[in-house]
Design a protein around this motif. Sequence first.
Motif, PDB file in Angstrom:
ATOM      1  N   VAL A  14       0.854  -1.189   0.000  1.00 36.93           N
ATOM      2  CA  VAL A  14       0.000   0.000   0.000  1.00 36.93           C
ATOM      3  C   VAL A  14       0.891   1.241   0.000  1.00 36.93           C
ATOM      4  N   ALA A  15       0.581   2.160  -0.896  1.00 40.25           N
ATOM      5  CA  ALA A  15       1.370   3.384  -1.025  1.00 40.25           C
ATOM      6  C   ALA A  15       0.474   4.609  -0.923  1.00 40.25           C
ATOM      7  N   LEU A  16       1.053   5.686  -0.426  1.00 36.22           N
ATOM      8  CA  LEU A  16       0.429   7.000  -0.462  1.00 36.22           C
ATOM      9  C   LEU A  16       1.360   7.923  -1.224  1.00 36.22           C
ATOM     10  N   VAL A  17       0.883   8.473  -2.333  1.00 34.99           N
ATOM     11  CA  VAL A  17       1.649   9.466  -3.083  1.00 34.99           C
ATOM     12  C   VAL A  17       0.977  10.815  -2.857  1.00 34.99           C
ATOM     13  N   ALA A  18       1.567  11.586  -1.975  1.00 37.54           N
ATOM     14  CA  ALA A  18       1.049  12.912  -1.648  1.00 37.54           C
ATOM     15  C   ALA A  18       1.549  13.899  -2.697  1.00 37.54           C
ATOM     16  N   GLY A  19       0.620  14.532  -3.380  1.00 36.99           N
ATOM     17  CA  GLY A  19       1.010  15.368  -4.511  1.00 36.99           C
ATOM     18  C   GLY A  19       1.140  14.536  -5.768  1.00 36.99           C
ATOM     19  N   GLY A  20       0.180  13.627  -5.966  1.00 38.99           N
ATOM     20  CA  GLY A  20       0.240  12.716  -7.114  1.00 38.99           C
ATOM     21  C   GLY A  20      -0.574  13.172  -8.305  1.00 38.99           C
ATOM     22  N   THR A  21      -1.024  14.407  -8.299  1.00 37.64           N
ATOM     23  CA  THR A  21      -1.900  14.874  -9.367  1.00 37.64           C
ATOM     24  C   THR A  21      -1.206  14.933 -10.708  1.00 37.64           C
ATOM     25  N   ARG A  22       0.050  15.348 -10.712  1.00 33.84           N
ATOM     26  CA  ARG A  22       0.765  15.579 -11.977  1.00 33.84           C
ATOM     27  C   ARG A  22       2.266  15.422 -11.746  1.00 33.84           C
ATOM     28  N   GLY A  23       3.029  15.586 -12.829  1.00 35.90           N
ATOM     29  CA  GLY A  23       4.490  15.615 -12.732  1.00 35.90           C
ATOM     30  C   GLY A  23       5.093  14.349 -12.158  1.00 35.90           C
ATOM     31  N   GLY A  24       6.139  14.528 -11.345  1.00 30.74           N
ATOM     32  CA  GLY A  24       6.824  13.377 -10.764  1.00 30.74           C
ATOM     33  C   GLY A  24       5.934  12.566  -9.847  1.00 30.74           C
ATOM     34  N   GLY A  25       4.979  13.222  -9.174  1.00 32.83           N
ATOM     35  CA  GLY A  25       4.053  12.482  -8.326  1.00 32.83           C
ATOM     36  C   GLY A  25       3.188  11.541  -9.136  1.00 32.83           C
ATOM     37  N   ARG A  26       2.669  12.025 -10.256  1.00 30.81           N
ATOM     38  CA  ARG A  26       1.865  11.160 -11.121  1.00 30.81           C
ATOM     39  C   ARG A  26       2.714  10.023 -11.675  1.00 30.81           C
ATOM     40  N   GLY A  27       3.922  10.334 -12.163  1.00 30.89           N
ATOM     41  CA  GLY A  27       4.791   9.291 -12.698  1.00 30.89           C
ATOM     42  C   GLY A  27       5.093   8.230 -11.664  1.00 30.89           C
ATOM     43  N   THR A  28       5.273   8.654 -10.412  1.00 32.88           N
ATOM     44  CA  THR A  28       5.562   7.706  -9.338  1.00 32.88           C
ATOM     45  C   THR A  28       4.351   6.855  -9.014  1.00 32.88           C
ATOM     46  N   ALA A  29       3.193   7.474  -8.901  1.00 34.78           N
ATOM     47  CA  ALA A  29       1.973   6.710  -8.600  1.00 34.78           C
ATOM     48  C   ALA A  29       1.736   5.621  -9.641  1.00 34.78           C
ATOM     49  N   VAL A  30       1.882   5.973 -10.918  1.00 35.50           N
ATOM     50  CA  VAL A  30       1.637   5.003 -11.987  1.00 35.50           C
ATOM     51  C   VAL A  30       2.684   3.889 -11.963  1.00 35.50           C
ATOM     52  N   ALA A  31       3.937   4.236 -11.712  1.00 35.82           N
ATOM     53  CA  ALA A  31       4.985   3.207 -11.650  1.00 35.82           C
ATOM     54  C   ALA A  31       4.762   2.257 -10.485  1.00 35.82           C
ATOM     55  N   LEU A  32       4.326   2.765  -9.354  1.00 35.31           N
ATOM     56  CA  LEU A  32       4.020   1.896  -8.218  1.00 35.31           C
ATOM     57  C   LEU A  32       2.843   0.984  -8.558  1.00 35.31           C
ATOM     58  N   GLY A  33       1.851   1.539  -9.266  1.00 37.06           N
ATOM     59  CA  GLY A  33       0.731   0.706  -9.705  1.00 37.06           C
ATOM     60  C   GLY A  33       1.164  -0.378 -10.671  1.00 37.06           C
ATOM     61  N   ALA A  34       2.056  -0.032 -11.596  1.00 31.68           N
ATOM     62  CA  ALA A  34       2.552  -1.018 -12.555  1.00 31.68           C
ATOM     63  C   ALA A  34       3.287  -2.153 -11.854  1.00 31.68           C
ATOM     64  N   ALA A  35       3.852  -1.859 -10.686  1.00 25.76           N
ATOM     65  CA  ALA A  35       4.533  -2.894  -9.899  1.00 25.76           C
ATOM     66  C   ALA A  35       3.571  -3.640  -8.986  1.00 25.76           C
ATOM     67  N   GLY A  36       2.278  -3.300  -9.059  1.00 20.28           N
ATOM     68  CA  GLY A  36       1.267  -4.060  -8.356  1.00 20.28           C
ATOM     69  C   GLY A  36       0.689  -3.433  -7.108  1.00 20.28           C
ATOM     70  N   ALA A  37       1.121  -2.229  -6.742  1.00 26.79           N
ATOM     71  CA  ALA A  37       0.702  -1.634  -5.478  1.00 26.79           C
ATOM     72  C   ALA A  37      -0.703  -1.054  -5.537  1.00 26.79           C
ATOM     73  N   THR A  38      -1.323  -0.959  -4.377  1.00 30.08           N
ATOM     74  CA  THR A  38      -2.499  -0.129  -4.171  1.00 30.08           C
ATOM     75  C   THR A  38      -1.991   1.265  -3.826  1.00 30.08           C
ATOM     76  N   VAL A  39      -2.436   2.282  -4.559  1.00 33.51           N
ATOM     77  CA  VAL A  39      -1.872   3.619  -4.415  1.00 33.51           C
ATOM     78  C   VAL A  39      -2.972   4.634  -4.120  1.00 33.51           C
ATOM     79  N   TYR A  40      -2.868   5.268  -2.972  1.00 34.32           N
ATOM     80  CA  TYR A  40      -3.714   6.416  -2.665  1.00 34.32           C
ATOM     81  C   TYR A  40      -3.067   7.640  -3.304  1.00 34.32           C
ATOM     82  N   VAL A  41      -3.787   8.266  -4.208  1.00 30.16           N
ATOM     83  CA  VAL A  41      -3.301   9.424  -4.957  1.00 30.16           C
ATOM     84  C   VAL A  41      -3.984  10.665  -4.404  1.00 30.16           C
ATOM     85  N   THR A  42      -3.190  11.599  -3.868  1.00 30.49           N
ATOM     86  CA  THR A  42      -3.794  12.772  -3.251  1.00 30.49           C
ATOM     87  C   THR A  42      -3.269  14.060  -3.862  1.00 30.49           C
TER      88      THR A  42
END
Length: 306
Positions: A14-42
Amino acid sequence: MTYATPARPLAGKVALVAGGTRGGGRGTAVALGAAGATVYVTGRSSRTAGRSPLDRPETVEETAARVTAAGGLGIPVRVDHSDPDEVRALTARIGAEQSGRLDILVNSVWGGDPLTDWEHPLWEQDLDTGLRLLRQAVETHIITSRHALPLMVAQGSGLVVEVTDGNTARYRGSFFYDLAKSAVIRLAFAQAAELREHGVAAVAVTPGFLRSEAVLDHFGVTEDTWRDAVARDPDFAHSESPAYLGRAIAALAADPDVLRWTGRALATWSLYKEYGFTDTDGTQPDFAAHWADALEPVHGPLGEPL
């Protein structure tokens, strides 16, 4: 129950990406998802609550949908990370929905571009604007860690990532911008000192020349056509997509020995050598190498990592 595999090393995490709307936060959230994680995007921009003061079209819902499409589970939550009550409610929700589990915290809140004065020295800058930048870029990280870390401490494992700009002591060209990005590195160092005994790692990670949505708009290109801007700025040829930062962070999160990095200020250009990931086009951008080859004669050395 989901199980980790080599293709999905973060399944069940389980991951929390604070500031995941755009930019590096979005890229990180998607990469964590591609690795199988549940990601809270805020973030502050959502389809239901409208845009943040940045007035950009990206939303937490859009990022969360991309997380799910990549193979994870994206959960969008509209949160203002400068509001402790909102962050407290967020972490309480994560704890309740995930049986107390939180494995990865990515502090990627920024939103400081319109607040940064690149033209004037400190004594000629607007003080209120500069202090707003620090509150937006540093206090939000502190508030988020304060409320998220108890979940990690309770489970005795986890990874905290502070997203910054640069990993050396080199001055970044604007007083409040430099202070914010340097402070974020120190946040990682301080958290690492307190979390090590609890099995939780904390690091700072910087991208190189990041092709965020705003940067692409500035050059009048898209992620598919970004090379059209190289004629205008030759350094842009050595830029990297937000996914590259995301893959660096996902590689750290999947490393069973991630504690060896704790307290360090890391960079995409060093982590690709350790983990072998590539950008979306199969390249491995190395902005430090480009700096040494092309920019050091004009701007001086980049400096040693902190």
